[in-house]
Design an enzyme around this catalytic site. Structure first.
Site, PDB file in Angstrom:
ATOM      1  N   SER A 141      -3.686  -3.627   3.798  1.00  0.00           N
ATOM      2  CA  SER A 141      -4.914  -3.956   3.086  1.00  0.00           C
ATOM      3  C   SER A 141      -6.090  -3.572   3.972  1.00  0.00           C
ATOM      4  O   SER A 141      -5.932  -3.454   5.203  1.00  0.00           O
ATOM      5  CB  SER A 141      -4.958  -5.470   2.798  1.00  0.00           C
ATOM      6  N   TYR A 154      -2.848 -14.155   5.424  1.00  0.00           N
ATOM      7  CA  TYR A 154      -2.739 -12.854   4.760  1.00  0.00           C
ATOM      8  C   TYR A 154      -3.343 -11.751   5.623  1.00  0.00           C
ATOM      9  O   TYR A 154      -2.721 -10.704   5.845  1.00  0.00           O
ATOM     10  CB  TYR A 154      -3.435 -12.906   3.404  1.00  0.00           C
TER      11      TYR A 154
END
Length: 267
Positions: A141, A154
């Site tokens: 990401s 995350y």
């Protein structure tokens, strides 16, 4: 470069039941690749496989379960196939402050986003190296480039994926196997909703030009992997954001991120 297609070589894609994973499956299949779809939701996988015709097989797997992961290579072999391209796309997120977090949910995130990536690379990369051909695409990401207050586990998990894949790529130099990390920005896939962040809140926090459709991310990923790029960030604005994320001083960046994250603003 991607390895040339072979009669029994496949692209194994985790998290293929929806979102970027499903679009990656469609993209690879459209380029003449046989795909093996891996995720928990067997019904969703079968629906996707049917839409792809004979170019797909389904292996329903709970990637948070180490035994399920360990069984995958044998299940692929039973189909008479070998994994030429491994796509570790499966991932999930939690949201909110660590002080209010659920330990089981945080550890489940680490199991899927971190352990499964390392586990499957360890299981499938040796075969690629022995055959002298193959590719690994691990999905991280833009959040991999810096801390993510409000989604701390995350962001840290995706930072692991980026670092791990860069090290893997260097180790594979000269073997005929390549490795790359896909670092997308925001994509409307329902991923945020599952983590407790509505699309409305996410769009309010992240500029509109950063948002890219999942099919565009998939095309950029396969094109980038085929062209030899090792870190693939789809979209000009996301590349600018990734660069800023890496180079802005943390003492300036972190307060901004903390104030703007939807999961923290609600508190």
């Amino acid at each position: 470069m991607l390895p040339a297609a072979s009669h029994n070589g496949v692209v194994l894609i985790t998290g293929a039941s929806s979102g970027i994973g499903a679009e990656l499956a469609r993209e690879f299949a459209s380029r003449g690749r046989h795909v093996v779809l891996v995720a928990r939701r067997a019904e969703k996988l079968r629906e996707l496989a049917e839409s792809l015709g004979s170019a797909a097989d389904v292996l329903a797997t709970d990637l948070s379960n180490a035994d399920d992961r360990a069984a995958l290579p044998g299940r692929v072999t039973e189909l008479g196939l070998v994994v030429d391209i491994l796509v570790n796309n499966a991932g999930l997120s939690t949201s909110g402050p660590i002080a209010a977090s659920d330990p089981a949910a945080e550890l489940n995130l680490i199991e899927v986003d971190v352990a499964a990536v390392a586990d499957l690379c360890s299981r499938f990369v040796p075969g690629m190296v022995s055959r002298g051909r193959g590719a690994v695409l691990n999905v991280a990401s833009v959040g991999a480039f810096g801390p993510v207050p409000g989604q701390a586990a995350y962001g840290a998990a995706k930072a692991f994926v980026l670092s791990y894949t860069q090290a893997l790529g260097q180790e594979l130099h000269g073997t005929g196997v390549v490795a790359a990390t896909l670092c997308p920005g925001p994509v409307k896939t329902g991923f945020g909703e599952t983590a407790g962040i509505s699309d409305e809140d996410a769009q309010a926090a992240l500029p509109k030009p950063m948002w890219i459709d999942a099919d565009e991310v998939a095309r950029a990923a396969v094109d980038g992997l085929n062209s030899g790029r090792t870190v693939i960030v789809p979209g000009v604005f996301n590349r600018i954001g990734a660069a800023a994320y890496q180079h802005l001083p943390r003492r300036l960046l972190l307060p901004i991120l903390g104030r703007s994250h939807p999961a923290l603003k609600k508190r």
